[in-house]
Design a protein around this motif. Structure first.
Motif, PDB file in Angstrom:
ATOM      1  N   ARG A  95     -20.908  19.622 -30.344  1.00 42.99           N
ATOM      2  CA  ARG A  95     -19.694  19.353 -29.562  1.00 42.99           C
ATOM      3  C   ARG A  95     -20.058  18.946 -28.136  1.00 42.99           C
ATOM      4  NH1 ARG A  95     -14.605  19.618 -30.579  1.00 42.99           N
ATOM      5  NH2 ARG A  95     -13.865  20.576 -32.465  1.00 42.99           N
ATOM      6  N   LYS A  96     -21.045  19.594 -27.562  1.00 42.35           N
ATOM      7  CA  LYS A  96     -21.449  19.296 -26.182  1.00 42.35           C
ATOM      8  C   LYS A  96     -22.071  17.904 -26.065  1.00 42.35           C
ATOM      9  CE  LYS A  96     -21.946  24.074 -24.816  1.00 42.35           C
ATOM     10  NZ  LYS A  96     -21.051  24.266 -23.721  1.00 42.35           N
ATOM     11  N   VAL A  97     -22.650  17.411 -27.152  1.00 41.90           N
ATOM     12  CA  VAL A  97     -23.200  16.061 -27.121  1.00 41.90           C
ATOM     13  C   VAL A  97     -22.091  15.074 -26.761  1.00 41.90           C
ATOM     14  CG1 VAL A  97     -24.153  14.202 -28.551  1.00 41.90           C
ATOM     15  CG2 VAL A  97     -25.128  16.491 -28.680  1.00 41.90           C
ATOM     16  N   GLU A  98     -20.958  15.191 -27.428  1.00 40.43           N
ATOM     17  CA  GLU A  98     -19.853  14.270 -27.149  1.00 40.43           C
ATOM     18  C   GLU A  98     -19.155  14.610 -25.835  1.00 40.43           C
ATOM     19  OE1 GLU A  98     -17.449  11.075 -27.369  1.00 40.43           O
ATOM     20  OE2 GLU A  98     -19.151  11.484 -28.666  1.00 40.43           O
ATOM     21  N   GLN A  99     -18.934  15.880 -25.572  1.00 36.10           N
ATOM     22  CA  GLN A  99     -18.156  16.293 -24.409  1.00 36.10           C
ATOM     23  C   GLN A  99     -18.901  16.138 -23.086  1.00 36.10           C
ATOM     24  OE1 GLN A  99     -17.378  20.291 -25.642  1.00 36.10           O
ATOM     25  NE2 GLN A  99     -15.560  19.743 -26.822  1.00 36.10           N
ATOM     26  N   HIS A 100     -20.227  16.239 -23.108  1.00 38.24           N
ATOM     27  CA  HIS A 100     -20.979  16.224 -21.856  1.00 38.24           C
ATOM     28  C   HIS A 100     -22.096  15.176 -21.835  1.00 38.24           C
ATOM     29  CE1 HIS A 100     -18.931  19.852 -20.593  1.00 38.24           C
ATOM     30  NE2 HIS A 100     -19.242  20.408 -21.747  1.00 38.24           N
ATOM     31  N   ILE A 101     -22.941  15.200 -22.833  1.00 43.50           N
ATOM     32  CA  ILE A 101     -24.155  14.381 -22.804  1.00 43.50           C
ATOM     33  C   ILE A 101     -23.830  12.893 -22.842  1.00 43.50           C
ATOM     34  CG2 ILE A 101     -26.301  13.831 -24.024  1.00 43.50           C
ATOM     35  CD1 ILE A 101     -26.274  16.862 -24.904  1.00 43.50           C
ATOM     36  N   HIS A 102     -22.990  12.467 -23.788  1.00 39.59           N
ATOM     37  CA  HIS A 102     -22.658  11.049 -23.860  1.00 39.59           C
ATOM     38  C   HIS A 102     -21.956  10.569 -22.588  1.00 39.59           C
ATOM     39  CE1 HIS A 102     -22.880  10.762 -28.558  1.00 39.59           C
ATOM     40  NE2 HIS A 102     -24.071  10.758 -27.976  1.00 39.59           N
ATOM     41  N   LEU A 103     -21.139  11.426 -21.980  1.00 42.06           N
ATOM     42  CA  LEU A 103     -20.480  11.062 -20.716  1.00 42.06           C
ATOM     43  C   LEU A 103     -21.497  10.877 -19.602  1.00 42.06           C
ATOM     44  CD1 LEU A 103     -17.383  13.455 -20.784  1.00 42.06           C
ATOM     45  CD2 LEU A 103     -17.441  11.005 -21.268  1.00 42.06           C
ATOM     46  N   GLU A 104     -22.476  11.771 -19.530  1.00 41.35           N
ATOM     47  CA  GLU A 104     -23.507  11.660 -18.492  1.00 41.35           C
ATOM     48  C   GLU A 104     -24.392  10.434 -18.716  1.00 41.35           C
ATOM     49  OE1 GLU A 104     -23.913  13.396 -15.615  1.00 41.35           O
ATOM     50  OE2 GLU A 104     -21.990  14.268 -16.169  1.00 41.35           O
ATOM     51  N   VAL A 105     -24.693  10.148 -19.966  1.00 37.84           N
ATOM     52  CA  VAL A 105     -25.498   8.958 -20.278  1.00 37.84           C
ATOM     53  C   VAL A 105     -24.768   7.714 -19.773  1.00 37.84           C
ATOM     54  CG1 VAL A 105     -26.323   7.494 -22.176  1.00 37.84           C
ATOM     55  CG2 VAL A 105     -26.780   9.951 -22.203  1.00 37.84           C
ATOM     56  N   LYS A 106     -23.452   7.649 -20.007  1.00 40.18           N
ATOM     57  CA  LYS A 106     -22.686   6.483 -19.554  1.00 40.18           C
ATOM     58  C   LYS A 106     -22.640   6.390 -18.031  1.00 40.18           C
ATOM     59  CE  LYS A 106     -19.468   6.892 -23.188  1.00 40.18           C
ATOM     60  NZ  LYS A 106     -18.107   6.783 -23.671  1.00 40.18           N
ATOM     61  N   LYS A 107     -22.617   7.540 -17.343  1.00 40.94           N
ATOM     62  CA  LYS A 107     -22.633   7.525 -15.876  1.00 40.94           C
ATOM     63  C   LYS A 107     -23.980   7.020 -15.358  1.00 40.94           C
ATOM     64  CE  LYS A 107     -19.543  11.458 -15.207  1.00 40.94           C
ATOM     65  NZ  LYS A 107     -19.514  12.866 -14.781  1.00 40.94           N
ATOM     66  N   LEU A 108     -25.054   7.506 -15.958  1.00 44.52           N
ATOM     67  CA  LEU A 108     -26.391   7.115 -15.513  1.00 44.52           C
ATOM     68  C   LEU A 108     -26.731   5.677 -15.886  1.00 44.52           C
ATOM     69  CD1 LEU A 108     -28.373  10.351 -16.422  1.00 44.52           C
ATOM     70  CD2 LEU A 108     -27.916   9.474 -14.121  1.00 44.52           C
ATOM     71  N   TYR A 109     -26.268   5.262 -17.069  1.00 40.58           N
ATOM     72  CA  TYR A 109     -26.584   3.935 -17.586  1.00 40.58           C
ATOM     73  C   TYR A 109     -25.272   3.250 -17.992  1.00 40.58           C
ATOM     74  CZ  TYR A 109     -31.019   6.400 -18.059  1.00 40.58           C
ATOM     75  OH  TYR A 109     -32.134   7.152 -17.825  1.00 40.58           O
TER      76      TYR A 109
END
Length: 179
Positions: A95-109
């Protein structure tokens, strides 16, 4: 697709099949093999490499993708843009992959296009999740789910159901079967 996916794939191929097979894979795919972890590359190049490796080894492309996903999980976990992400078990981490990690990846890249997970239902020991990705790498996702369960030292039964012919939409049903 971020370069870390390519560099980790190459590393796994070299470790599991050797340098000669790795070089043959590049030669057969007409690929220079020059990738950096921070670069961005067309995912179709990775598909070409997987198909080349499949032709060389006789292992199906879907099995190679699943194995890659399982083996790359620890490296991707270390490379997370969110250090020390808190999760107690496999399902909460997913769940955290979608809720946090993918969002951070999009911010960084900003050019990154990670897959989208839609959660249909979840109990303490089950989860149904729809995977949406134009890259159609559901078997890599399956392997990542297996790698995640291994990381949390949990047994997980996974069924994978393609929801369309292109397999850009795949439904995963996950059941924790014990610790």
């Amino acid at each position: 697709m971020k370069g870390i996916i390519f560099t980790e794939f190459i590393s796994i191929v070299e470790q599991n099949f050797g340098l000669d097979i790795s070089q043959q894979m590049f030669d057969d795919a007409n690929d220079s093999g020059i990738y950096t972890a921070v670069g961005s590359y067309d995912h179709r190049q990775l598909i070409k490499l997987i198909i080349s490796l499949s032709n060389i080894t006789g292992i199906s492309a879907s099995q190679l993708q699943q194995t890659y996903g399982r083996l790359v999980f620890p490296s991707l976990l270390k490379a997370l843009p969110i250090p020390n992400i808190e999760a107690d078990d496999t399902l909460s981490f997913i769940r955290k992959v979608e809720q946090h990690i993918h969002l951070e990846v999009k911010k960084l890249y900003p050019d990154a296009t990670p897959p989208k997970f839609i959660f249909n239902n979840q109990t303490q020991s089950t989860m149904t999740m729809d995977y949406h990705s134009s890259r159609c790498m559901g078997h890599v996702c399956m392997g990542l789910l297996e790698g995640c369960a291994h990381y949390f030292n949990q047994s997980l039964t996974i069924t994978m159901q393609p929801m369309n012919d292109s397999q850009n939409h795949v439904r995963f049903s996950l059941t924790l079967t014990g610790n």
